[in-house]
Write an enzyme that holds these catalytic residues in place. Structure first.
Site, PDB file in Angstrom:
ATOM      1  N   ASP A  70      -2.494   6.367  -3.690  1.00  0.00           N
ATOM      2  CA  ASP A  70      -1.287   5.697  -3.209  1.00  0.00           C
ATOM      3  C   ASP A  70      -0.846   4.629  -4.221  1.00  0.00           C
ATOM      4  OD1 ASP A  70      -3.351   3.927  -2.710  1.00  0.00           O
ATOM      5  OD2 ASP A  70      -2.674   3.362  -0.720  1.00  0.00           O
TER       6      ASP A  70
ATOM      7  N   ASP B 283      -0.849   1.390  -4.599  1.00  0.00           N
ATOM      8  CA  ASP B 283      -1.757   0.333  -5.063  1.00  0.00           C
ATOM      9  C   ASP B 283      -3.155   0.866  -5.352  1.00  0.00           C
ATOM     10  OD1 ASP B 283      -2.580   0.751  -2.482  1.00  0.00           O
ATOM     11  OD2 ASP B 283      -2.492  -1.339  -1.852  1.00  0.00           O
TER      12      ASP B 283
ATOM     13  N   SER C  34       0.829  -1.198   0.000  1.00  0.00           N
ATOM     14  CA  SER C  34       0.000   0.000   0.000  1.00  0.00           C
ATOM     15  C   SER C  34       0.868   1.253   0.000  1.00  0.00           C
ATOM     16  CB  SER C  34      -0.957  -0.032   1.200  1.00  0.00           C
ATOM     17  OG  SER C  34      -1.909   0.989   1.097  1.00  0.00           O
TER      18      SER C  34
ATOM     19  N   ASP D 219      -5.696   2.106  -3.707  1.00  0.00           N
ATOM     20  CA  ASP D 219      -6.934   1.848  -2.983  1.00  0.00           C
ATOM     21  C   ASP D 219      -7.321   3.045  -2.112  1.00  0.00           C
ATOM     22  OD1 ASP D 219      -4.970   1.511  -1.058  1.00  0.00           O
ATOM     23  OD2 ASP D 219      -5.673  -0.443  -0.372  1.00  0.00           O
TER      24      ASP D 219
END
Length: 667
Positions: A354, A356, A201, A358
């Site tokens: 960010d 990734d 993340s 999400d």
């Protein structure tokens, strides 16, 4: 060859002697020594031996303790840890140049490396085989694998696919970096049994992780979580014997087809396309922070007709995240380049995702002309209010079916969203932190639709599934976490940074169309529903010693709870680890180490929540305050005065909590 084996055996013997002495002297933990021996005994090459020997010879006992004090725990969300050590050994550096990515990941049982990727995948596939057998499913299990641009992510994804296929599982692997929400979508779209994303993340560049999803597209929860954890923990070696050729699975590369299908569904998040078409003066700056967001967000913003520019320096994959201290859109610093570009372009809105993709952070041009950062609670509340209001305006929701509408938030997310839900007659369901619990709710709502009507649910259009949910189940209006995660539809079962950008930009277009800045729109919401303020803080404790401190603090709050805080009496304590707690729908809340303290405070500071982070070496504190109008609405002067009073109280409360924590630790 015999001479080399003899020399290696002598090296190991000498190493064992030094390790035993370090344990006797209290420099090396016994668990670390045990794990070093276990790793070296099953090593596929001499890399592990060379790395450990280098650290032992340099007496880097603290580094060895951090790397080996445990085997990286496979938790309910998967794995997360360092893939590059605090100290990079010469063996790990290999052909990598100083300041760049090492050739090999961090050696250690408590690290993200090939050892733990192999173990995790072996365990996951074993669980899928058992599950298929129990459910009498004859087909080979399918698993979808995605990765972000972090160090070793591509290699880890490749290894996971290889391990899965050689253990009898078909693997669908994205051709390049893709976001968490697209993986969630792909699992359901491809009717897979599970999904994996290699990502950490928004963690620092030295970290990586392994997130697991089940067939519903949501992160695993019970009973699957415990089942997978048990299978993974049974596996002590990265080595395995591949199944025979015929039962082996196939590896399939995927990409554009999934992108196109996902983008079709993302387009349905827009509730009022005319607002976007008629507000071309809205200027947007977007940054993917070197991550996966640009894959989908750039073509989607163009497709929807938004006027936007991308921060060029951050519009490429780079696991170093070289332009930011941390690729976390929660942090002001991460948005600096985007805000600077917004100033040059006189833009209205900045959005950032960010690595990734999400999570999404945002800044807006305020009424005073300056760029202003919004909190995760503020972003979520703006989207929740706009979507609820617009769905009623469009007639999708009305007084007759409002009771089927639902907003889902975590216990540590602002109560403003609860107030919005109550005003419109919707349910507000609260869950533990972690979007997997919101994903689980969406799965339950789908299952509440009569079976004959939901057999092809995944293939139905958004309009068709919406009709089914409104007639037979619950219609998901919005869900979110204070930690910058949002979702506005059930075709993704995790937080969706791609969808969040679309939804928030529509809110900004609505404000612009009505002659308002976004912060003026937010103040209108505060004036109507009340001023809700939150302050989040955390204390970081690294390594083995840090984990002990976090455990001590959490135990202290349970055994010696606050009785009074800054003159305010504690009126209620909820210990989520020991109490039986149900949500408004009657579902049992799983046990978790989290404590909630309700305060009796006329100044507005009403609640403190404390919990250890599930992904970082931190203990987190959530402070909540609210002031509601006695009747009617707050006027501008009243609201400004209340903001000052409440925010000052929250600042004092956070100072007090930090000092109290130091006292509890004896520091």
């Amino acid at each position: 060859m015999p001479e080399e084996l003899a020399a290696m055996a002598a090296d190991v013997q000498q190493l064992n002697t030094k390790i035993s002495r370090a344990v006797a002297d209290g420099k090396l933990m016994e668990s670390a020594a045990k794990n070093i021996h276990a790793l070296l005994s099953g090593a596929p090459s001499d890399l592990y031996l060379r790395a450990v020997r280098e650290l032992v010879d340099a007496a880097e006992w603290s580094e060895l303790n951090d790397r080996f004090y445990r085997t990286l725990a496979f938790g309910t969300g998967g794995l997360r840890g360092r893939t590059i050590g605090k100290i990079v050994t010469t063996a790990e550096r290999g052909n990598g140049r100083e300041g760049e990515r090492p050739e090999f990941p961090c050696v250690g049982t408590n690290a993200m490396n090939f050892f733990n990727i192999s173990r995790a995948t072996q365990g996951l596939v074993a669980y899928l085989h058992d599950w298929n057998a129990r459910e009498k499913i004859s087909e080979r299990p399918k698993i979808v694998i995605a990765h972000d641009p972090r160090f070793f992510s591509k290699e880890f994804a490749k290894l996971a696919a290889k391990v899965a296929s050689e253990n009898g599982c078909d693997a669908f692997v994205f051709e390049g970096p893709r976001s968490v929400p697209e993986l969630s979508f792909a699992v359901r779209y491809l009717r897979a049994n599970a999904g994996v994303v290699i990502t950490a993340s928004h963690n620092p560049p030295h970290d990586n992780g392994y997130k697991v999803y089940f067939s519903d597209g949501a992160q695993v929860i019970e009973p699957h979580a415990s089942g997978i954890i048990g299978k993974v923990n049974e596996i002590v070696s990265e080595a395995y014997k591949p199944v025979a050729k015929d039962p082996q699975g196939k590896i399939t590369i995927i990409g554009k087809d999934i992108d196109d299908a996902y983008m079709q569904r993302l387009e349905t998040l827009v509730l009022d396309p005319t607002v976007i078409r008629e507000t071309t003066s809205l200027k947007i700056i977007y940054t993917p922070l070197h991550g996966t967001g640009g894959v989908i967000i750039k073509p989607m913003l163009k497709r929807l007709g938004f006027n936007f520019k991308v921060v060029p320096e951050q519009d490429h994959f780079d696991g170093r995240f070289p332009t930011v201290k941390s690729p976390n859109p929660e942090n002001a610093e991460a948005l600096t380049m985007a805000i600077n570009l917004a100033e040059r372009e006189d833009a209205d809105v900045v959005v950032a995702t960010d690595p990734d993709c999400d999570r999404m952070g945002a800044a807006v041009r305020a009424r005073d002309g300056k760029m202003k950062l919004l909190t995760g609670n503020q972003i979520g509340s703006l989207i929740a209010w706009y979507r609820t209001r617009t769905l009623f305006e469009k007639g999708v929701l009305n007084k007759r079916n409002a009771s089927r509408g639902v907003i889902i938030k975590t216990f540590v997310t602002t109560d403003l969203q609860k107030a919005i839900a109550a005003h419109y007659g919707l349910r507000c369901v609260e869950t533990l932190t972690g979007f997997k619990y919101i994903g689980a709710k969406l799965g339950r709502y789908e299952c509440a639709i009569p079976e004959q009507l939901r057999r092809s649910y995944v293939d139905l259009s958004e309009d068709e599934t919406r009709k089914l949910r409104l007639e037979h189940s619950s219609f998901y209006v919005f869900g979110g976490e204070e930690s910058y995660g949002y979702s506005g539809a059930d075709f993704v079962r995790d937080k969706d940074g791609n969808g969040a950008v679309i939804m928030f930009c529509e809110v900004a277009a609505y404000a612009k169309a009505h002659g308002q800045t976004v912060d003026e729109l937010l103040d209108d919401i505060y004036s109507q529903f009340g001023y809700f303020a939150e302050k989040n803080g955390s204390l970081a404790f690294e390594g083995a010693e840090g984990a002990t401190k976090i455990a001590r603090l959490i135990k202290s709050y349970a055994t010696d709870p606050f009785q009074e805080v800054l003159g305010s009496k504690v009126t209620n304590i909820r210990n989520f680890e020991t109490a039986e707690i149900k949500d408004v729908e009657g579902d049992q809340i799983p046990k978790e180490k989290m404590l909630m303290f309700e305060l009796q405070d006329p100044a507005g500071a009403g609640r403190i929540t404390v919990r250890p982070s599930g992904t970082e070496p931190k203990i987190k504190y959530y402070l909540f305050a609210q002031r509601r109008p006695d009747s009617g609405k707050f006027n501008s002067a009243e609201l400004n005065q209340i903001k000052t009073e409440v925010n000052e109280k929250l600042d004092r409360l956070w100072d007090w909590l930090q000092k109290d924590a130091q006292s509890r630790l004896g520091e």
